[in-house]
Each structure stands twice: as C-alpha cells, then as structure tokens.
Design an enzyme around this catalytic site. Structure first.
Site, PDB file in Angstrom:
ATOM      1  N   GLU A   1     -75.511  13.176 -39.778  1.00 28.55           N
ATOM      2  CA  GLU A   1     -76.600  14.055 -40.170  1.00 28.55           C
ATOM      3  C   GLU A   1     -77.531  14.135 -38.963  1.00 28.55           C
ATOM      4  OE1 GLU A   1     -78.619  12.714 -43.691  1.00 28.55           O
ATOM      5  OE2 GLU A   1     -80.094  14.330 -43.537  1.00 28.55           O
TER       6      GLU A   1
ATOM      7  N   ARG B 289     -70.101  -1.113 -43.463  1.00 25.28           N
ATOM      8  CA  ARG B 289     -70.866  -0.694 -42.290  1.00 25.28           C
ATOM      9  C   ARG B 289     -71.135  -1.888 -41.390  1.00 25.28           C
ATOM     10  NH1 ARG B 289     -75.680   2.325 -42.522  1.00 25.28           N
ATOM     11  NH2 ARG B 289     -74.750   3.676 -44.056  1.00 25.28           N
TER      12      ARG B 289
ATOM     13  N   LYS C  52     -81.974   4.727 -39.794  1.00 25.53           N
ATOM     14  CA  LYS C  52     -82.621   5.761 -38.993  1.00 25.53           C
ATOM     15  C   LYS C  52     -84.109   5.843 -39.298  1.00 25.53           C
ATOM     16  CE  LYS C  52     -79.127   8.805 -39.588  1.00 25.53           C
ATOM     17  NZ  LYS C  52     -78.326  10.027 -39.496  1.00 25.53           N
TER      18      LYS C  52
HETATM   19  P1  ATP Z   1     -78.932   5.990 -42.263  1.00 25.52           P
HETATM   20  O1  ATP Z   1     -78.550   5.312 -43.535  1.00 25.52           O
HETATM   21  O2  ATP Z   1     -79.561   5.097 -41.259  1.00 25.52           O
HETATM   22  O3  ATP Z   1     -79.688   7.270 -42.461  1.00 25.52           O
HETATM   23  P2  ATP Z   1     -76.490   7.391 -42.230  1.00 25.52           P
HETATM   24  O4  ATP Z   1     -75.323   6.622 -42.655  1.00 25.52           O
HETATM   25  O5  ATP Z   1     -77.087   8.290 -43.243  1.00 25.52           O
HETATM   26  O6  ATP Z   1     -77.557   6.411 -41.601  1.00 25.52           O
HETATM   27  P3  ATP Z   1     -75.223   9.504 -40.848  1.00 25.52           P
HETATM   28  O7  ATP Z   1     -75.726  10.362 -39.776  1.00 25.52           O
HETATM   29  O8  ATP Z   1     -75.027  10.121 -42.178  1.00 25.52           O
HETATM   30  O9  ATP Z   1     -76.198   8.251 -40.959  1.00 25.52           O
HETATM   31  O10 ATP Z   1     -73.918   8.752 -40.387  1.00 25.52           O
HETATM   32  C1  ATP Z   1     -72.788   9.387 -39.879  1.00 25.52           C
HETATM   33  C2  ATP Z   1     -71.604   8.520 -40.114  1.00 25.52           C
HETATM   34  O11 ATP Z   1     -71.789   7.251 -39.511  1.00 25.52           O
HETATM   35  C3  ATP Z   1     -71.388   8.295 -41.591  1.00 25.52           C
HETATM   36  O12 ATP Z   1     -70.019   8.495 -41.860  1.00 25.52           O
HETATM   37  C4  ATP Z   1     -71.803   6.874 -41.797  1.00 25.52           C
HETATM   38  O13 ATP Z   1     -71.048   6.296 -42.809  1.00 25.52           O
HETATM   39  C5  ATP Z   1     -71.521   6.226 -40.440  1.00 25.52           C
HETATM   40  N1  ATP Z   1     -72.407   5.102 -40.225  1.00 25.52           N
HETATM   41  C6  ATP Z   1     -73.753   5.094 -40.229  1.00 25.52           C
HETATM   42  N2  ATP Z   1     -74.229   3.857 -40.051  1.00 25.52           N
HETATM   43  C7  ATP Z   1     -73.168   3.041 -39.910  1.00 25.52           C
HETATM   44  C8  ATP Z   1     -72.991   1.631 -39.697  1.00 25.52           C
HETATM   45  N3  ATP Z   1     -74.036   0.818 -39.591  1.00 25.52           N
HETATM   46  N4  ATP Z   1     -71.737   1.155 -39.590  1.00 25.52           N
HETATM   47  C9  ATP Z   1     -70.697   1.977 -39.682  1.00 25.52           C
HETATM   48  N5  ATP Z   1     -70.772   3.287 -39.889  1.00 25.52           N
HETATM   49  C10 ATP Z   1     -71.997   3.836 -40.011  1.00 25.52           C
HETATM   50 MG    MG Z   2     -75.789   9.788 -44.250  1.00 28.13          MG
END
Ligand code: ATP
Ligand code: MG
Length: 565
Positions: free
Chosen positions: A36, A262, A272
């Site tokens: 995102e 994760r 984030k």
């Molecule tokens: P946040 O929860 O901090 O907003 P997010 O997961 O919503 O992070 P995205 O931009 O949606 O952030 O993430 C893109 C991809 O990266 C998604 O498929 C997510 O599952 C993966 N991802 C994000 N954080 C992690 C992590 N700590 N370990 C592994 N994969 C991750």
């Molecule tokens: Mg997300």
C-alpha cells in the site's frame, strides 16, 4: 551471539507452490508483491519481497508489483516511486508487470453490480455505530440489518447513486450478503464499498466510493491471474472471505491465498504508523535515517541488498509468529562486508603521536593489504611520517590490568609500519590531559626489514597527520533500549523506550588519504572499528561516514593474524 547454523530454515510456501506445479494445477507461477503506497518499505517488506519474487524466480514464473492503492487519503506518489526504487535496489525486477489496484476500479465496480444483481450484496444505510452493534462479538452472533432485504432494483439504484456522488460520506455502505451468524466475524456481511469524497492520487475525483481491501484484493489478484497470493498471518481469518469473493463475483481464476508469519525484529518497530510517527515527531531525521529499519535507512547505513536477501533466505518462512534477533541481521551484514569491503585506517578520536627519532619532512609510502579476504583486492600505499594520529583509547598513561596497547615504556606495532615505543607524554597544563605522545621507532621492524617479524603484544592503527583527511563519523546504537519497544508501563507508549544514545556524531575524525575519492554509498572496513559507509551528505571537504555495524572481536582477530603471520 553464537554463529547461526549454516542450514536455512524451511520455507513451506515454496513447498506448496512446488506441489501445485507437480500436480499440474498451474503451468506457470504468478505471484505479486502488493504494497500500500502509504509509507516506505522496511525490512519486513523485504521478507515478503524476497519470498514473492524469489518463488517466481525459482520456478520460472513472474512476480507482479501491485500498488494496493484503494485508500485515497493516505497514499502518495512519493511512496509509489520510493517503493519501486527499493524493490529494484533489493535486486528484483517485475519486468512490465507493474499494476495499481486503482486500474481495476471500473471492473471492481462491475463485479459489485453483478453481486447485487445476484442478491449477494446490498446497500446498507445503518450508521457506522449501529453497524458495529449489529455485527455482534466473538461470542455472540450478529443481527441482520433492517436494510438487508432491499430489492435488487433498489440496491442497484442506490449503488449507482453512491457512485454518482449523491450521498455524503458514511450514509451508505455496500455489503456482501453472507451470514450475520457466522462464527467468523469477517463473514458477517463485510463492507465492500464505502462512500468517500476524497481525491485519489491516480483517479482524481472520478470516484467517490472506494472498495475495501477485503473486496479489492482477491479480485485484483484474480484479474491478474495470480496463482499464489502470499500474505501475512493476520489474513488467515480473512481467507474464507477471500475465497467467497473470488467464487461469487465470478472472477476469471481462483488464486490460492497462503499466509506466513511476518518478520519481527528486536530493538525496532516496523508498523508504518509508528515509523511515520518517528519521522514526523523528529525522533529520527527522516525515512532514510540510518537507525530506522526502512530499506532507505538500512541502505544509507551501509547494508547491502545481498546481505538482506541472505538474511531473508536464512530466516525462512514459517506459519508461526516469532521475533528475530537484530544481532542475526547484523551477522549477515558483517559476513557480506567482510568479503567485499576494502580495509582502511581511520582514527575516530585522534591522539597525536610524535616519533622523535623519525626524520622531519620524510614520508614513506608503506604497502597495505586492501582486503585479506579477497586476493584480487590488491594493495595500496599509506603514507608514514613523523607526526601521526592514533586512537585515544590505544594509549593509557596508567594502564589497567591486561592492557597491552601503548603506554609509557611499552612497544606496540603500528599496522603495516614500525614497532614504536612510548618515551614520554605532553599534557595540557590546565586539565592534565595527555595531548601528545612521544615515541621512538625501530627502523629494522618495517615490513621486509630484518626485524619485521619481531613480536609485540599489540598492533594499533594510525593515520599520518600531514596527509590525513578530515571526517565526521556517525556511530549508531539500537533505536530502542528494549528488545520489545512496546514493553512499557501503563500510560506510556513505545517512544518511552527510545534510546537517547542511538546516535553519536564524532567530528574531528581523520581517515587515510586513499579515501580522497570516496563517494556516497562506498563501504569500507575501518580496521579494528567496524564497517562504515559514506553518507550522501558527504562533501569533498568533509567526508561523513555511517557506521554500518561494529566489528566483533577486532582485537582478537588482528592479534591472531600477527601471531600466525
Ligand atoms: P503495516 O501493518 O505496517 O501498515 P502492511 O502490512 O499494511 O504494513 P503493506 O504495504 O500492505 O504494509 O505490505 C505489503 C506486503 O508486505 C503485504 O503483503 C504484507 O503482508 C507484507 N509485509 C508487511 N510487513 C511485513 C513483515 N513485517 N513481514 C513480512 N511481510 C510483511
Ligand atoms: Mg496492508
């Protein structure tokens, strides 16, 4: 930390994909990385990138980069560009497969119309609060909305008017008609569209109702022909909904959602929201602050994409959440830089040394090995002269027990140069601090000389004063004082655990003249000090270095090499 085992943790996702290839379920693997665009990528994303792109590579498939840009208010072009740069920097390529969920807005709308027509979605007009009450809890079933049985015609009419912008935010919601009594709350008539009069960074004001993640994500996957939709564990409970959407909307294919744990790391935060807060409140200097776990920060710190990929491969992919030690990540950085980073001499906290019996005005160019780990790295010369700088901590007027470095009456070897003996000191009259150390050198002990092999208890690094280059050096410690920054007393938040000493900027450091041509991003090992990377804020007049990671055992290693040598 003990050495990590050489074997690599398992990767069950890879095994599932392999099975799907073997059974002939798919001919070609298509994965996607769906960030995102509301923040910069961090080391957790790197795990997901390595997994998605890695699996596609391994099985000769393709991985799409898809911006999951369904939330108009939080997303920015700045992030879209930064994310592409970061994925490329990590070493991955999406060829021409870069997409935006917003590209599918029209198609997603048509799928929704279809669901309404089939009686599988309806426009609800409860308020947000009412909807929450109607949803029930983990232990109590939900209640059906009084609007649930609107006719198809009425729903179609309302939905098209939602799209046309006739209603204010929050007045109507398009919901799936699934099961308000489902034990899985995600299936209690989840929202698919919300009204939001907000401009989108790509579609402008064309839309005023936007699809939710649970609706847009599975359909975006299906539209792109994704075979394996790999996501993090918190979406496990959403999988039945993912499957419901794909099946009932009549999507062109049915991607398989697979969840993995994760990445969590000690001594840092990865959400984030928290990263944004650290940046906005000025706890760090920006998204690329070398203390942050963002890829921009790690890159500025001197981490290499190769090391990050090796780390991600090593930690593997599991189905259970865990926390990985920051020390393990640092181990991979060290391993990689040990192989590649040229060695140089730099003095971080200089103390002047005068070699009383060395001819004034004489300069010798001594040969120094660039990288003992890399036979192709060759040698360079370093100038030696009468006035040098050594590290303050390499001299003690009154040595503590087991201190083998320079002290009055004692000999040490200057790396690549002579054995010198301390014969006196000059002190600041006011403070009593030693400001100059006087030594004599033994001309026979130079490399190639008759006494070259003579052993002394320690070897220290140095830089010749006249040719030295000035530098600033930033030393970093963990950003938080606790392994779990969220561990705080009631009423406080994670920022209470910020480490006040996470950055120490040393000015007045000096480095050997071979670094004159160093440019931002160049990485070096400062002998006995650690690995350092030239900061983008460096200028020709003043080099700025970030310490990537300290050396472990620097003492033991140099001593051992000398004794073996
Ligand atoms: P946040 O929860 O901090 O907003 P997010 O997961 O919503 O992070 P995205 O931009 O949606 O952030 O993430 C893109 C991809 O990266 C998604 O498929 C997510 O599952 C993966 N991802 C994000 N954080 C992690 C992590 N700590 N370990 C592994 N994969 C991750
Ligand atoms: Mg997300």
């Amino acid at each position: 930390m003990t050495e990590p085992e050489s074997s690599t943790a398992g990767n069950f996702v890879r095994e599932l994909v392999e099975q799907d290839l073997q059974t002939g379920k798919h001919g070609r693997i298509v994965t996607r990385f769906p960030p995102e665009p509301n923040g910069y990528l961090h080391i957790g994303h790197a795990k997901s990138i390595c997994l998605n792109f890695g699996i596609a590579q391994e099985f000769h498939g393709i991985c799409h980069l898809r911006f999951d840009d369904t939330n108009p208010t939080k997303e920015e072009v700045e992030y879209v560009e930064a994310i592409q740069a970061d994925v490329r920097w990590l070493g991955f390529d999406w060829a021409d497969k870069m997409f935006y969920a917003s590209d599918y807005f029209e198609r997603l709308y048509q799928y929704a119309v279809q669901l309404i027509t089939q009686g599988k979605a309806y426009v609800d007009s409860l308020s947000a609060d009412e909807m929450r009450t109607y949803r029930g809890t983990l232990t109590e079933p939900g209640k059906e909305s009084p609007y649930r049985n609107r006719s198809v015609e009425e729903n179609l009419n309302l939905f098209s008017r939602m799209k046309a912008g006739e209603f204010p935010d929050g007045t109507h919601v398009l919901r799936a008609k699934i099961d308000m009594a489902s034990p899985n709350i995600n299936l209690r008539d989840p929202a698919f569209y919300r009204i939001r009069h907000a401009a989108h960074h790509r579609t402008g004001t064309q839309w005023c109702c936007y699809p939710t993640y649970d609706y847009a994500h599975p359909l975006s996957d299906a539209i792109e022909g994704i075979t394996h939709s790999i996501c993090t564990l918190e979406f496990e409970d959403h999988r039945p909904l993912y499957d419901w959407v794909v099946e009932h909307a009549g999507a062109p294919c049915h991607p398989r959602q697979i969840e993995f744990a994760r990445l969590n790391l000690t001594f840092t935060v990865m959400s984030k929201r928290k990263l944004l807060e650290l940046v906005e409140k000025g706890h760090v200097s920006g998204w690329d602050d070398p203390r942050l776990p963002t890829l921009k920060g790690l890159r500025r710190r001197g981490y290499t994409p190769e090391a990050i990929r090796a780390f991600c491969e090593h930690i593997g992919v599991a189905k259970r959440d865990g926390v990985v030690e920051m020390a393990l990540l640092e181990h991979f950085i060290r391993e990689d830089l040990n192989r590649r980073a040229p060695r140089v001499m730099a003095v971080l906290r200089p103390l002047k040394v005068i070699i009383d019996n060395y001819p004034e005005g004489q300069v010798e160019e001594l040969e120094a090995v660039n990288n003992p780990e890399d036979p192709t790295a060759g040698t360079r010369t370093v100038p030696f002269s009468r006035i040098l700088y050594i590290e303050q901590e390499d001299f003690r007027e009154v040595p503590p027990p087991k201190y083998f470095r320079l002290t009055p009456g004692r000999e040490v070897r200057l790396r690549y140069a002579y054995i010198v003996k301390c014969v006196g000191v000059v002190k600041d009259e006011r403070t009593g601090e030693v400001v100059e150390v006087h030594c004599t050198y033994d001309p026979e002990t130079r490399s190639g000389g008759p006494q070259a092999q003579r052993k002394v208890k320690s070897t220290i690094h140095w830089v010749s004063a006249a040719q030295a280059l000035p530098a600033d050096v930033c030393l970093y410690e963990a950003l938080f004082v606790k392994a779990n920054p969220g561990d705080v007393p009631e009423g406080q938040d994670y920022t209470a655990n910020l480490n006040p000493h996470s950055l120490e900027r040393l000015t007045g450091c000096i480095v050997e003249p071979s670094l004159a041509g160093a440019s931002p991003g160049n990485r070096y090992q400062f002998e006995r000090q650690g690995y350092f990377c030239v900061d983008p804020d460096s200028s020709a007049g003043r080099l700025v270095f970030n310490r990537t990671v300290p050396l472990r055992d620097s003492w033991a290693k140099i001593e051992k090499a000398r004794q073996d040598g």
